[in-house]
Design a protein around this motif. Structure first.
Motif, PDB file in Angstrom:
ATOM      1  N   GLY A  12       0.732  -1.159   0.056  1.00 22.41           N
ATOM      2  CA  GLY A  12       0.084   0.060  -0.231  1.00 22.41           C
ATOM      3  C   GLY A  12       0.897   1.222   0.135  1.00 22.41           C
ATOM      4  N   VAL A  13       0.151   2.302  -0.561  1.00 23.05           N
ATOM      5  CA  VAL A  13       0.890   3.566  -0.467  1.00 23.05           C
ATOM      6  C   VAL A  13       1.436   4.212   0.674  1.00 23.05           C
ATOM      7  CG1 VAL A  13       0.810   6.187  -1.007  1.00 23.05           C
ATOM      8  CG2 VAL A  13      -0.156   4.193  -2.556  1.00 23.05           C
ATOM      9  N   ASP A  14       2.855   4.229   1.026  1.00 19.99           N
ATOM     10  CA  ASP A  14       3.292   4.667   2.100  1.00 19.99           C
ATOM     11  C   ASP A  14       3.179   3.826   3.510  1.00 19.99           C
ATOM     12  OD1 ASP A  14       5.168   6.597   2.945  1.00 19.99           O
ATOM     13  OD2 ASP A  14       3.618   8.153   3.892  1.00 19.99           O
ATOM     14  N   GLU A  15       3.053   2.406   3.076  1.00 22.89           N
ATOM     15  CA  GLU A  15       3.068   1.378   3.971  1.00 22.89           C
ATOM     16  C   GLU A  15       4.746   0.951   3.921  1.00 22.89           C
ATOM     17  OE1 GLU A  15       0.238  -1.407   3.498  1.00 22.89           O
ATOM     18  OE2 GLU A  15      -1.413  -0.226   3.600  1.00 22.89           O
ATOM     19  N   PRO A  16       5.030   0.407   5.154  1.00 24.95           N
ATOM     20  CA  PRO A  16       6.457  -0.135   5.193  1.00 24.95           C
ATOM     21  C   PRO A  16       6.344  -1.523   4.463  1.00 24.95           C
ATOM     22  CG  PRO A  16       5.335  -0.266   7.464  1.00 24.95           C
ATOM     23  CD  PRO A  16       4.510   0.600   6.453  1.00 24.95           C
ATOM     24  N   PRO A  17       7.625  -1.785   3.847  1.00 26.42           N
ATOM     25  CA  PRO A  17       7.521  -3.211   3.173  1.00 26.42           C
ATOM     26  C   PRO A  17       7.428  -4.387   4.125  1.00 26.42           C
ATOM     27  CG  PRO A  17       9.655  -2.201   3.368  1.00 26.42           C
ATOM     28  CD  PRO A  17       8.836  -1.144   3.686  1.00 26.42           C
ATOM     29  N   ARG A  18       6.906  -5.419   3.743  1.00 26.16           N
ATOM     30  CA  ARG A  18       7.200  -6.783   4.423  1.00 26.16           C
ATOM     31  C   ARG A  18       7.991  -7.804   3.574  1.00 26.16           C
ATOM     32  NH1 ARG A  18       1.260  -6.168   3.883  1.00 26.16           N
ATOM     33  NH2 ARG A  18       1.095  -8.045   2.394  1.00 26.16           N
ATOM     34  N   ILE A  19       8.703  -8.454   4.275  1.00 28.05           N
ATOM     35  CA  ILE A  19       9.519  -9.437   3.803  1.00 28.05           C
ATOM     36  C   ILE A  19       8.631 -10.859   3.563  1.00 28.05           C
ATOM     37  CG2 ILE A  19      11.622 -10.852   3.864  1.00 28.05           C
ATOM     38  CD1 ILE A  19      11.958  -7.811   3.694  1.00 28.05           C
ATOM     39  N   GLU A  20       8.285 -10.856   2.247  1.00 24.22           N
ATOM     40  CA  GLU A  20       7.602 -12.250   1.786  1.00 24.22           C
ATOM     41  C   GLU A  20       8.277 -13.177   0.805  1.00 24.22           C
ATOM     42  OE1 GLU A  20       3.455 -11.764   1.486  1.00 24.22           O
ATOM     43  OE2 GLU A  20       3.433  -9.569   1.971  1.00 24.22           O
ATOM     44  N   ARG A  21       7.459 -14.269   0.779  1.00 27.54           N
ATOM     45  CA  ARG A  21       7.983 -15.129  -0.288  1.00 27.54           C
ATOM     46  C   ARG A  21       7.224 -14.828  -1.622  1.00 27.54           C
ATOM     47  NH1 ARG A  21      12.552 -17.806   0.056  1.00 27.54           N
ATOM     48  NH2 ARG A  21      11.827 -19.603  -0.719  1.00 27.54           N
ATOM     49  N   VAL A  22       7.869 -14.700  -2.483  1.00 24.43           N
ATOM     50  CA  VAL A  22       7.435 -14.455  -3.713  1.00 24.43           C
ATOM     51  C   VAL A  22       7.855 -15.484  -4.951  1.00 24.43           C
ATOM     52  CG1 VAL A  22       7.359 -12.876  -5.854  1.00 24.43           C
ATOM     53  CG2 VAL A  22       7.427 -11.753  -3.497  1.00 24.43           C
ATOM     54  N   ASP A  45      12.681   4.961  -5.427  1.00 25.33           N
ATOM     55  CA  ASP A  45      12.005   4.001  -4.686  1.00 25.33           C
ATOM     56  C   ASP A  45      11.437   4.637  -3.404  1.00 25.33           C
ATOM     57  OD1 ASP A  45      13.495   1.802  -6.138  1.00 25.33           O
ATOM     58  OD2 ASP A  45      15.182   2.312  -4.908  1.00 25.33           O
ATOM     59  N   LEU A  46      11.635   5.307  -2.724  1.00 28.81           N
ATOM     60  CA  LEU A  46      10.993   5.972  -1.760  1.00 28.81           C
ATOM     61  C   LEU A  46       9.965   6.809  -2.237  1.00 28.81           C
ATOM     62  CD1 LEU A  46      10.559   7.056   1.075  1.00 28.81           C
ATOM     63  CD2 LEU A  46      12.063   8.865   0.914  1.00 28.81           C
ATOM     64  N   SER A  47      10.031   7.487  -3.591  1.00 26.22           N
ATOM     65  CA  SER A  47       8.988   8.064  -4.253  1.00 26.22           C
ATOM     66  C   SER A  47       7.867   7.347  -4.565  1.00 26.22           C
ATOM     67  CB  SER A  47       9.697   9.094  -5.295  1.00 26.22           C
ATOM     68  OG  SER A  47      10.552  10.060  -4.944  1.00 26.22           O
ATOM     69  N   LEU A  48       8.229   6.100  -5.165  1.00 33.30           N
ATOM     70  CA  LEU A  48       7.298   5.217  -5.599  1.00 33.30           C
ATOM     71  C   LEU A  48       6.514   4.511  -4.560  1.00 33.30           C
ATOM     72  CD1 LEU A  48       9.745   2.870  -7.861  1.00 33.30           C
ATOM     73  CD2 LEU A  48       7.505   4.112  -8.788  1.00 33.30           C
ATOM     74  N   ALA A  49       7.159   4.311  -3.362  1.00 33.22           N
ATOM     75  CA  ALA A  49       6.645   3.866  -1.895  1.00 33.22           C
ATOM     76  C   ALA A  49       5.476   4.862  -1.666  1.00 33.22           C
ATOM     77  CB  ALA A  49       7.617   3.509  -1.139  1.00 33.22           C
ATOM     78  N   LYS A  50       5.884   5.934  -1.639  1.00 30.51           N
ATOM     79  CA  LYS A  50       5.067   7.110  -1.165  1.00 30.51           C
ATOM     80  C   LYS A  50       3.938   7.534  -2.070  1.00 30.51           C
ATOM     81  CE  LYS A  50       6.962  10.700   0.637  1.00 30.51           C
ATOM     82  NZ  LYS A  50       7.963  11.937   0.665  1.00 30.51           N
ATOM     83  N   GLY A  51       3.923   6.961  -3.313  1.00 28.44           N
ATOM     84  CA  GLY A  51       2.872   7.316  -4.236  1.00 28.44           C
ATOM     85  C   GLY A  51       2.983   8.500  -5.115  1.00 28.44           C
ATOM     86  N   VAL A  52       4.458   9.003  -4.921  1.00 25.16           N
ATOM     87  CA  VAL A  52       4.850  10.326  -5.555  1.00 25.16           C
ATOM     88  C   VAL A  52       5.006   9.914  -7.191  1.00 25.16           C
ATOM     89  CG1 VAL A  52       6.341  12.163  -5.910  1.00 25.16           C
ATOM     90  CG2 VAL A  52       5.610  11.612  -3.831  1.00 25.16           C
ATOM     91  N   LEU A  53       5.354   8.751  -7.310  1.00 25.73           N
ATOM     92  CA  LEU A  53       5.810   8.177  -8.603  1.00 25.73           C
ATOM     93  C   LEU A  53       4.643   7.016  -8.701  1.00 25.73           C
ATOM     94  CD1 LEU A  53       9.393   8.451  -9.242  1.00 25.73           C
ATOM     95  CD2 LEU A  53       7.729   9.954 -10.077  1.00 25.73           C
ATOM     96  N   PRO A  54       3.916   6.706  -9.890  1.00 24.58           N
ATOM     97  CA  PRO A  54       2.980   5.689  -9.882  1.00 24.58           C
ATOM     98  C   PRO A  54       3.364   4.490  -9.999  1.00 24.58           C
ATOM     99  CG  PRO A  54       3.166   6.930 -12.102  1.00 24.58           C
ATOM    100  CD  PRO A  54       4.194   7.704 -11.032  1.00 24.58           C
ATOM    101  N   GLN A  55       3.055   3.540  -9.508  1.00 18.20           N
ATOM    102  CA  GLN A  55       3.486   2.029  -9.362  1.00 18.20           C
ATOM    103  C   GLN A  55       2.219   1.080  -9.046  1.00 18.20           C
ATOM    104  OE1 GLN A  55       5.998   0.137 -10.429  1.00 18.20           O
ATOM    105  NE2 GLN A  55       4.680  -1.350 -10.232  1.00 18.20           N
ATOM    106  N   THR A  56       1.888   0.118  -9.813  1.00 19.50           N
ATOM    107  CA  THR A  56       0.752  -0.706  -9.361  1.00 19.50           C
ATOM    108  C   THR A  56       1.279  -1.486  -8.123  1.00 19.50           C
ATOM    109  OG1 THR A  56       0.071  -0.635 -11.733  1.00 19.50           O
ATOM    110  CG2 THR A  56      -0.813  -2.386 -10.341  1.00 19.50           C
ATOM    111  N   LEU A  57       0.521  -1.575  -7.383  1.00 18.24           N
ATOM    112  CA  LEU A  57       0.630  -2.577  -6.174  1.00 18.24           C
ATOM    113  C   LEU A  57      -0.106  -3.578  -6.135  1.00 18.24           C
ATOM    114  CD1 LEU A  57       1.068   0.411  -3.691  1.00 18.24           C
ATOM    115  CD2 LEU A  57       2.910  -0.593  -4.836  1.00 18.24           C
ATOM    116  N   PRO A  58       0.314  -4.896  -5.286  1.00 15.55           N
ATOM    117  CA  PRO A  58       1.491  -4.883  -4.631  1.00 15.55           C
ATOM    118  C   PRO A  58       2.669  -5.067  -5.511  1.00 15.55           C
ATOM    119  CG  PRO A  58       0.390  -6.876  -4.467  1.00 15.55           C
ATOM    120  CD  PRO A  58      -0.453  -5.983  -5.057  1.00 15.55           C
TER     121      PRO A  58
END
Length: 363
Positions: A12-22, A45-58
């Protein structure tokens, strides 16, 4: 079949990452799987995480990486398992108008891979690769033209910085602005890209090379990487810079933050007839203003710079030669080395303007 890896997943936008198995999909036609050695943590990368730059999530972010080819898909030629490579987050198609006209860094299809899922979470949720690369993971699957062979003699961990920070900063100075020996330069913002631009200006023979940052703690780092002078952002910049340049201002000002305030500062630091190169990626709603009279009277050039106007296939060998010859110092740019779980702290250091480049090491 699939390969399952640990990855930093942003849900999610501006949420901390979770270490997961992909679970990564096997390389399809024209794709390769790369086992990562290291990934740099970039402000984009910080701008993407904050939603400043667009990126489809997760998504798994990270676009500055280096590693080893682990598997190749059907139709891939010129790459074999075991080959060391640098990731290229905007691979050119070599067929669109921009590619045909000498601007492969503006390729119409350079970011296509970011819009397509490249793996799944344990519950089957599709995961997208940030900027098409997804380097914050133990391995990734990218287009074959999204990797560049790593030249010999470069540390495979520090080589990650070639994929964005060094190409962007060095390219801004060398390709976009074309700094010449004896010209003066100022670099505003001393993150990874700014530190690379600083070194490139010194390498080009600029004098003086003035480093500017909001954090006085970066003074020694700036001087170690080629600055002839360091100024904190609140030190009466215009007067200090003009005093160091015969009262004129610098020939070249490089903005490497991405805000209207620092773009305006770069404009004010440059001389009449000088050049301002905007390297930082800013927000859509952050506007910068100039009067009609000053644009006419100052006769300055204001230009944007995307990916250092670089063609990585051409320029990675060029910057690697500078690294081997000592003109570009990758090791000093890295002020923190962490594991994948150190990514949130790396983001916090960037928010606070502390340090240079953080390097995530996987090996």
């Amino acid at each position: 079949m699939s390969t399952t890896v640990n990855a930093a997943v942003f849900a999610g936008v501006d949420e901390p990452p979770r270490i997961e198995r992909v679970a990564l999909r096997e390389p399809g036609p024209g794709q390769v799987r790369v086992r990562l050695s290291a990934a740099g943590v970039c402000h984009s990368d910080l701008s993407l995480a904050k939603g400043v730059l667009p990126q489809t999530l997760p998504a798994v972010l990270g676009h500055e990486g280096a590693g080893t080819v682990e598997a190749v898909g059907p139709g891939v030629t010129g790459l074999e398992a075991g080959a060391p490579v640098v990731l290229n987050w905007t691979p050119p198609c070599r067929a669109c108008w921009f590619c045909d006209n000498g601007e492969p860094y503006l390729c119409e299809h350079g970011l296509d891979a970011a819009q397509l899922p490249y793996g799944e979470l344990s519950d089957g949720t599709a995961v997208y690769p940030g900027l098409g690369t997804a380097a914050f993971a133990e391995a990734t699957v990218v287009p074959a033209n999204g990797v560049v062979p790593l030249p010999a003699g470069i540390d495979p961990g520090a080589a990650a910085l070639l994929g964005c920070a060094v190409l962007t900063g060095w390219g801004a100075v060398t390709n976009t602005a074309g700094v010449r020996p004896g010209q003066s330069a100022a670099v505003i913002g001393l993150g990874g890209v700014g530190l690379a631009a600083l070194q490139a200006a010194a390498l080009a023979g600029a004098d003086p090379v003035i480093a500017v940052d909001a954090s006085p703690a970066k003074r020694e780092l700036a001087l170690a990487l080629g600055a002839t002078r360091f100024l904190a952002a609140d030190e009466g910049l215009v007067g200090e810079v003009r005093a160091a340049t015969g009262g004129r201002g610098v020939d070249h000002a490089f903005e490497v933050v991405g805000t209207s305030a620092t773009i305006r500062a770069a404009w004010d630091l440059s001389r009449r007839g000088g050049t301002v190169t905007v390297v930082g990626a800013g927000a859509l709603e952050d506007t910068v203003a100039f009067s009609a009279l000053e644009i006419f009277h100052q006769a300055r050039t204001l230009r944007g710079c995307f990916y250092g106007s670089c063609d990585p296939d051409r320029d990675v060998p060029r910057v690697a030669a500078h690294v081997r010859e000592g003109g570009l110092d990758l090791a000093t740019m890295v002020t923190d080395e962490v594991g994948l779980d150190g990514l949130p702290a790396a983001f916090q250091r960037m928010r606070e303007g502390r340090g240079g480049r953080t390097l995530i090491r996987f090996d």
